[in-house]
Design a protein around this motif. Sequence first.
Motif, mmCIF file in Angstrom:
data_model
loop_
_atom_site.group_PDB
_atom_site.id
_atom_site.type_symbol
_atom_site.label_atom_id
_atom_site.label_comp_id
_atom_site.label_asym_id
_atom_site.label_seq_id
_atom_site.Cartn_x
_atom_site.Cartn_y
_atom_site.Cartn_z
ATOM 1 N N THR A 246 0.768 -1.058 0.089
ATOM 2 C CA THR A 246 0.131 -0.057 0.119
ATOM 3 C C THR A 246 0.870 1.246 -0.200
ATOM 4 O O THR A 246 2.087 1.169 0.514
ATOM 5 C CB THR A 246 -0.893 -0.062 1.269
ATOM 6 N N ILE A 247 0.415 2.618 -0.448
ATOM 7 C CA ILE A 247 1.279 3.429 -0.772
ATOM 8 C C ILE A 247 1.113 4.719 -0.127
ATOM 9 O O ILE A 247 1.547 5.110 0.959
ATOM 10 C CB ILE A 247 1.544 3.819 -2.305
ATOM 11 N N TYR A 248 -0.211 5.363 -0.306
ATOM 12 C CA TYR A 248 -0.736 6.675 0.194
ATOM 13 C C TYR A 248 -2.049 6.837 0.102
ATOM 14 O O TYR A 248 -2.927 6.241 -0.414
ATOM 15 C CB TYR A 248 -0.019 7.830 -0.617
ATOM 16 N N PRO A 249 -2.331 7.753 1.117
ATOM 17 C CA PRO A 249 -3.838 7.911 1.129
ATOM 18 C C PRO A 249 -4.383 8.604 0.053
ATOM 19 O O PRO A 249 -3.616 9.613 -0.400
ATOM 20 C CB PRO A 249 -4.099 8.879 2.380
ATOM 21 N N GLU A 250 -5.625 8.092 -0.559
ATOM 22 C CA GLU A 250 -6.234 8.849 -1.680
ATOM 23 C C GLU A 250 -7.457 9.416 -1.135
ATOM 24 O O GLU A 250 -8.263 8.918 -0.519
ATOM 25 C CB GLU A 250 -6.484 7.749 -2.418
ATOM 26 N N LEU A 251 -7.463 10.762 -1.042
ATOM 27 C CA LEU A 251 -8.746 11.526 -0.643
ATOM 28 C C LEU A 251 -9.571 11.853 -1.473
ATOM 29 O O LEU A 251 -9.303 12.268 -2.698
ATOM 30 C CB LEU A 251 -8.157 12.906 0.031
ATOM 31 N N VAL A 252 -10.956 11.829 -1.187
ATOM 32 C CA VAL A 252 -11.795 11.936 -2.079
ATOM 33 C C VAL A 252 -12.114 13.621 -2.381
ATOM 34 O O VAL A 252 -12.341 14.247 -1.415
ATOM 35 C CB VAL A 252 -13.367 11.497 -1.909
ATOM 36 N N HIS A 253 -11.556 14.107 -3.441
ATOM 37 C CA HIS A 253 -11.781 15.474 -3.572
ATOM 38 C C HIS A 253 -13.217 15.846 -4.130
ATOM 39 O O HIS A 253 -13.263 15.343 -5.491
ATOM 40 C CB HIS A 253 -10.488 15.869 -4.509
ATOM 41 N N ILE A 254 -13.872 16.408 -3.660
ATOM 42 C CA ILE A 254 -15.073 17.225 -4.264
ATOM 43 C C ILE A 254 -14.846 18.189 -4.736
ATOM 44 O O ILE A 254 -14.937 19.151 -3.776
ATOM 45 C CB ILE A 254 -16.358 16.732 -3.569
ATOM 46 N N PHE B 65 11.662 6.183 -6.696
ATOM 47 C CA PHE B 65 10.218 6.144 -6.613
ATOM 48 C C PHE B 65 9.521 7.361 -5.954
ATOM 49 O O PHE B 65 8.686 7.864 -6.499
ATOM 50 C CB PHE B 65 9.825 4.865 -5.782
ATOM 51 N N HIS B 66 10.037 7.673 -4.902
ATOM 52 C CA HIS B 66 9.841 8.850 -4.190
ATOM 53 C C HIS B 66 9.741 10.297 -5.266
ATOM 54 O O HIS B 66 8.973 11.110 -4.830
ATOM 55 C CB HIS B 66 10.690 9.284 -2.720
ATOM 56 N N ALA B 67 10.698 10.102 -6.052
ATOM 57 C CA ALA B 67 10.640 11.358 -6.964
ATOM 58 C C ALA B 67 9.585 11.520 -7.927
ATOM 59 O O ALA B 67 9.372 12.565 -8.423
ATOM 60 C CB ALA B 67 12.123 11.437 -7.352
ATOM 61 N N ALA B 68 8.741 10.460 -8.046
ATOM 62 C CA ALA B 68 7.965 10.552 -8.977
ATOM 63 C C ALA B 68 6.715 11.571 -8.800
ATOM 64 O O ALA B 68 6.194 11.852 -9.645
ATOM 65 C CB ALA B 68 7.323 8.919 -9.543
ATOM 66 N N HIS B 69 6.387 11.530 -7.511
ATOM 67 C CA HIS B 69 5.434 12.594 -7.300
ATOM 68 C C HIS B 69 5.479 12.570 -5.483
ATOM 69 O O HIS B 69 5.708 11.674 -4.751
ATOM 70 C CB HIS B 69 3.857 11.787 -7.514
ATOM 71 N N ALA B 70 4.739 13.742 -4.948
ATOM 72 C CA ALA B 70 4.805 14.008 -3.692
ATOM 73 C C ALA B 70 4.142 12.967 -2.760
ATOM 74 O O ALA B 70 4.660 12.340 -1.759
ATOM 75 C CB ALA B 70 4.217 15.138 -3.357
ATOM 76 N N ALA B 71 3.164 12.450 -3.457
ATOM 77 C CA ALA B 71 2.237 11.286 -2.636
ATOM 78 C C ALA B 71 3.275 9.957 -2.515
ATOM 79 O O ALA B 71 2.836 9.058 -1.660
ATOM 80 C CB ALA B 71 0.879 10.910 -3.572
ATOM 81 N N ALA B 72 4.056 9.681 -3.529
ATOM 82 C CA ALA B 72 4.854 8.303 -3.412
ATOM 83 C C ALA B 72 5.720 8.491 -2.435
ATOM 84 O O ALA B 72 6.224 7.197 -1.934
ATOM 85 C CB ALA B 72 5.690 8.403 -4.692
ATOM 86 N N LYS B 73 5.939 9.590 -1.771
ATOM 87 C CA LYS B 73 7.057 9.613 -0.443
ATOM 88 C C LYS B 73 6.302 8.603 0.691
ATOM 89 O O LYS B 73 7.247 8.513 1.627
ATOM 90 C CB LYS B 73 7.356 10.866 0.040
ATOM 91 N N HIS B 74 5.126 8.474 0.689
ATOM 92 C CA HIS B 74 4.417 7.720 1.673
ATOM 93 C C HIS B 74 5.179 6.004 2.025
ATOM 94 O O HIS B 74 4.961 5.366 2.677
ATOM 95 C CB HIS B 74 3.100 7.636 1.662
ATOM 96 N N LEU B 75 5.760 5.658 0.481
ATOM 97 C CA LEU B 75 5.977 4.229 0.671
ATOM 98 C C LEU B 75 7.330 3.965 1.253
ATOM 99 O O LEU B 75 8.359 4.589 0.911
ATOM 100 C CB LEU B 75 6.336 3.771 -0.868
#
Length: 324
Positions: A118-126, A286-296
């Motif tokens: 599992t990697i990072y939280p995905e938040l429901v953006h409304i 991997f972390h450099a791909a996107h800020a969210a990736a840093k959670h791994l």
Amino acid sequence: MKRFGALALVVVLAAALAAPSELAAQQRRLVTIASGWVVGVYYPLAGAMSRIAYKAKDLNVRATVESSGASVANAQLIGTGDADFALLQNDIAYYAASGRTLGAFKDKPVKNMGGIFTIYPELVHIVAASSANVKSVRDLKGKRVVLGPQGSGTEQNALQILEAYGIKEADLAKAERIDAAAAGDQLKDGRVDAAFFTTGLGSAVIVDAFISGRVTLVSVGGAEGDAIRKAYPFYTLEKIPANTYKGQESVVTTPAVMAMMVARAELPEDLVYRFTKAIFDDLKQFHAAHAAAKHLTLETALNGMPIKLHPGAEKFYKEKGVLK
Ligand code: GLU
């Protein structure tokens, strides 16, 4: 026939003339990674994993990245063997593997999906068009709303959230299922009033929508937030801090799930072991791909894992002492 013969000869000659390194490259096993929206987070992450896998010395694969609606479609692609690896939401992975909750998987569970991490939280953006004056999910009644792309996890999250507010699809003026980039464009020019996106913080489509200065975020909390967590236990309630996006003045509370990586169970244990190892050996890329990736991280890789691990991943975690 003659032309075929000539073509075959050219192919044979080309192979004979190819440099040894090229020949090695030709022997690479082709695998596919089902990702998500080009304007989302899965897609850049899958790209990074493909590059890491290509570079890894003991992993002779070439991974192609496919964009898709995302979670629901990706689980189905694993089921039919049309994808080898996939990114998807942990709620959808569970529903797919168990055949529970979602119509798409009832009586057709996806039995051949093995977890990797599992990697990072995905938040429901409304996201609502400022002009639509949407202050609460309740205000979506009678509005033109994008539920998410066809085959997305987002669409399911949207329906579940609307349900918590007692809103049915028929209560909307229009319920659309269109790709995320189109949803972003239509929000900016007011062709739709709101759109749902379950995605990592800093997802390109949301960043871009806020740059237009014409959108706002809508919260889900209070009694409805509690109700939705009770009805669908994969949700946690998370915060989108103020100023995450340009001009977003206040903090927003919203349901979230986890992004995760899976492999087709039929893939050899050794391949998945080496793939998993390659990612953790090159976390920096991997972390450099996107800020969210840093959670791994190795320590959190199994948090919220809703399905059984692929044997190759299990072997890796045991070796690292993360699993007994
Ligand atoms: N979680 C999204 C979905 O399945 C995809 C998000 C992304 O591509 O970043 O609907």
